[in-house]
Write a protein that holds these residues in place. Structure first.
Motif, PDB file in Angstrom:
ATOM      1  N   ARG A 368      19.376 -27.913  44.147  1.00 40.21           N
ATOM      2  CA  ARG A 368      19.407 -28.526  45.484  1.00 40.21           C
ATOM      3  C   ARG A 368      18.782 -29.911  45.456  1.00 40.21           C
ATOM      4  O   ARG A 368      19.300 -30.857  46.081  1.00 40.21           O
ATOM      5  N   ALA A 369      17.671 -30.057  44.745  1.00 42.18           N
ATOM      6  CA  ALA A 369      16.994 -31.356  44.687  1.00 42.18           C
ATOM      7  C   ALA A 369      17.900 -32.419  44.087  1.00 42.18           C
ATOM      8  O   ALA A 369      17.965 -33.557  44.573  1.00 42.18           O
ATOM      9  N   ASP A 370      18.629 -32.055  43.031  1.00 39.29           N
ATOM     10  CA  ASP A 370      19.523 -33.030  42.398  1.00 39.29           C
ATOM     11  C   ASP A 370      20.637 -33.443  43.343  1.00 39.29           C
ATOM     12  O   ASP A 370      20.999 -34.633  43.424  1.00 39.29           O
ATOM     13  N   LEU A 371      21.204 -32.486  44.071  1.00 34.15           N
ATOM     14  CA  LEU A 371      22.271 -32.811  45.016  1.00 34.15           C
ATOM     15  C   LEU A 371      21.746 -33.705  46.142  1.00 34.15           C
ATOM     16  O   LEU A 371      22.401 -34.681  46.544  1.00 34.15           O
ATOM     17  N   LEU A 372      20.569 -33.381  46.654  1.00 32.81           N
ATOM     18  CA  LEU A 372      19.974 -34.194  47.721  1.00 32.81           C
ATOM     19  C   LEU A 372      19.678 -35.604  47.222  1.00 32.81           C
ATOM     20  O   LEU A 372      19.860 -36.589  47.950  1.00 32.81           O
ATOM     21  N   ARG A 373      19.213 -35.712  45.983  1.00 32.90           N
ATOM     22  CA  ARG A 373      18.952 -37.033  45.399  1.00 32.90           C
ATOM     23  C   ARG A 373      20.236 -37.839  45.331  1.00 32.90           C
ATOM     24  O   ARG A 373      20.264 -39.031  45.683  1.00 32.90           O
ATOM     25  N   ARG A 374      21.320 -37.217  44.899  1.00 37.08           N
ATOM     26  CA  ARG A 374      22.599 -37.922  44.790  1.00 37.08           C
ATOM     27  C   ARG A 374      23.156 -38.301  46.157  1.00 37.08           C
ATOM     28  O   ARG A 374      23.911 -39.275  46.289  1.00 37.08           O
ATOM     29  N   ARG A 382      12.636 -34.890  47.547  1.00 40.79           N
ATOM     30  CA  ARG A 382      11.231 -34.742  47.112  1.00 40.79           C
ATOM     31  C   ARG A 382      10.725 -33.341  47.412  1.00 40.79           C
ATOM     32  O   ARG A 382      10.092 -32.712  46.571  1.00 40.79           O
ATOM     33  N   ASP A 383      10.975 -32.876  48.616  1.00 37.86           N
ATOM     34  CA  ASP A 383      10.508 -31.533  48.987  1.00 37.86           C
ATOM     35  C   ASP A 383      11.100 -30.474  48.055  1.00 37.86           C
ATOM     36  O   ASP A 383      10.407 -29.526  47.652  1.00 37.86           O
ATOM     37  N   ALA A 384      12.385 -30.648  47.722  1.00 38.05           N
ATOM     38  CA  ALA A 384      13.039 -29.673  46.845  1.00 38.05           C
ATOM     39  C   ALA A 384      12.464 -29.740  45.429  1.00 38.05           C
ATOM     40  O   ALA A 384      12.282 -28.708  44.774  1.00 38.05           O
ATOM     41  N   TYR A 385      12.166 -30.954  44.948  1.00 39.13           N
ATOM     42  CA  TYR A 385      11.572 -31.059  43.610  1.00 39.13           C
ATOM     43  C   TYR A 385      10.164 -30.464  43.579  1.00 39.13           C
ATOM     44  O   TYR A 385       9.755 -29.869  42.576  1.00 39.13           O
ATOM     45  N   LEU A 386       9.423 -30.618  44.679  1.00 41.83           N
ATOM     46  CA  LEU A 386       8.096 -29.989  44.745  1.00 41.83           C
ATOM     47  C   LEU A 386       8.233 -28.465  44.710  1.00 41.83           C
ATOM     48  O   LEU A 386       7.437 -27.775  44.053  1.00 41.83           O
ATOM     49  N   ALA A 387       9.237 -27.942  45.416  1.00 43.18           N
ATOM     50  CA  ALA A 387       9.474 -26.494  45.391  1.00 43.18           C
ATOM     51  C   ALA A 387       9.884 -26.045  43.988  1.00 43.18           C
ATOM     52  O   ALA A 387       9.454 -24.983  43.514  1.00 43.18           O
ATOM     53  N   ALA A 388      10.708 -26.842  43.303  1.00 45.69           N
ATOM     54  CA  ALA A 388      11.129 -26.507  41.942  1.00 45.69           C
ATOM     55  C   ALA A 388       9.934 -26.518  40.992  1.00 45.69           C
ATOM     56  O   ALA A 388       9.821 -25.658  40.112  1.00 45.69           O
TER      57      ALA A 388
END
Length: 411
Positions: A368-374, A382-388
């Motif tokens: 999800r973080a990668d898709l949101l970044r793109r 950022r929030d998704a990467y923190l969760a990851a």
């Protein structure tokens, strides 16, 4: 013959010799002790003379005799020990021909992967007994102490003996389901070596090599089984990228950034041939063969951008029909992102997450973080990467997410 030569022979022949000794003596621990005694005898005798023409048969026969000696020394126990001694003495002394050894190896694999054991125990017992890893090596694979793993293995062997788990290849009616379990164990061993679940290192090449070696053995023992060929192809193609998957410092190199000149081309060629063989078989394609076909498309692509993403997405759709799972849905969505864009893929993943299909799956927030970044949604990314980061125990992944967070900036 040097001790190094003898160790090489022992490493190559030990698993099959042990399998036959287990059949002959009916006890895992006694068979392992007898094989070690036979190896000690080989170290003493072989350097002074020509090695036997059939080292496996020599180790089996000497090990059998050593087992008889051990039981005789324990004869005070009488009862079952006396019966065991009689059984071993009645066993054919020359049980070392290739056909018998192959049968014994199959019996051992199916015994270690018996459904009476939890999957973790099946993996540990297979690594220790079939692959020949030491108890310490198996303990490291499970991130536990040697003593704890030794106790786990002892309990498993006791269960085989006390519960009367048969040392046999299942009959035709049960073979299909049991073979699927064996292949699942092999793939779990490979996966832990290819992408570790925790720790400092991204990969454990020793485990990946053992899984490939075990699958090669199974393919030799059970030829013309397309599910075995498909799994072997899948592992070979994944493992072919090993040299490009991490930097010298142990940081992850993502697929789009890998130097494809580092990939193992002979291994890719072997994997491609196996994929074609598995997919040409009549009937519905096997799950491992379809996954291998996806890996083959990655292996054949000249670069990340020119990968045949539509065909990969189509193969994931096929895989969802024949072997549906939330993880495959996640992978399918990631492939869709390369065809229809990250927005469409994010919709699929959010729908999957809403159904609760991947609760607790540590790679979900990373995808999800990668898709949101793109998509340019920096704060959501950022929030998704923190969760990851919170979800993983693997340090190279933590460092990758930290780099992504630094690139995104913000609070």
């Amino acid at each position: 013959m040097t001790p190094t030569d003898i160790e090489t022979i022992f490493r190559n022949e030990a698993a099959r010799a042990l399998a036959t000794l287990i059949r002959l003596v009916g006890d895992f621990d006694l068979a392992e002790d007898a094989l070690q005694d036979a190896f000690a005898a080989a170290l003493e005798r072989w350097p002074a003379a020509d090695p036997p023409s059939n080292p496996r048969a020599w180790l089996v026969n000497v090990g059998r005799n050593k087992a008889i000696d051990r039981v005789r020394r324990l004869i005070a126990f009488r009862g079952k020990r006396q019966e065991l001694l009689q059984d071993i003495e009645l066993a054919a002394p020359g049980a070392g021909d290739d056909a018998t050894l192959d049968d014994d190896m199959l019996r051992l694999i199916f015994t270690c992967c018996h459904p009476a054991f939890a999957m973790e125990v099946q993996v540990a017992l297979t690594l220790r007994t079939v692959c020949g890893l030491t108890t310490l090596q198996v303990a490291r694979a499970f991130l536990t102490s040697e003593d704890a793993m030794a106790q786990r293995l002892v309990r498993a062997k006791q269960k085989i003996r006390l519960a009367g788990i048969p040392y046999e290849v299942p009959d035709r009616g049960a073979l299909e389901a049991r073979l699927r379990g064996v292949l699942a164990v092999i793939y779990l061993v490979f996966t832990e070596g290819y992408a570790a679940t925790s720790g400092e290192d991204l990969m454990r090449p020793d485990l990946s090599r053992e899984a490939i070696r075990l699958c090669r053995l199974l393919d030799a023992l059970m030829p013309r089984r397309n599910e075995i060929k498909g799994l072997l192809a899948l592992m070979l193609l994944h493992d072919s990228r090993r040299a490009g998957r991490a930097t010298a410092g142990g940081d992850i190199v993502l697929l789009e950034e890998q130097d494809r000149a580092l990939w193992d081309r002979p291994q890719i060629a072997e994997g491609l041939a196996l994929v074609e063989e598995a997919l040409r078989a009549p009937g519905r394609p096997e799950s491992y063969a379809v996954q291998a076909a996806i890996a083959a498309l990655h292996a054949q692509a000249p670069n990340y951008k020119d990968t045949d993403w539509p065909q990969i997405a189509g193969l994931y759709a096929v895989l969802l029909r024949i072997s549906p799972s939330p993880v495959i849905e996640l992978n399918h969505a990631a492939a869709i992102s390369m065809v229809d864009g990250p927005g469409r893929a994010l919709d699929l993943i959010d729908a999957l997450q809403a159904r609760g299909g991947l609760n607790g799956y540590e790679l979900l927030p990373a995808v999800r973080a990668d898709l949101l970044r793109r998509l340019g949604r920096r704060q959501d990314a950022r929030d998704a990467y923190l969760a990851a980061t919170a979800a993983t125990q693997l340090e190279p992944l933590r460092r990758l997410y930290a780099r992504r967070l630094a690139e995104l900036g913000g609070r």
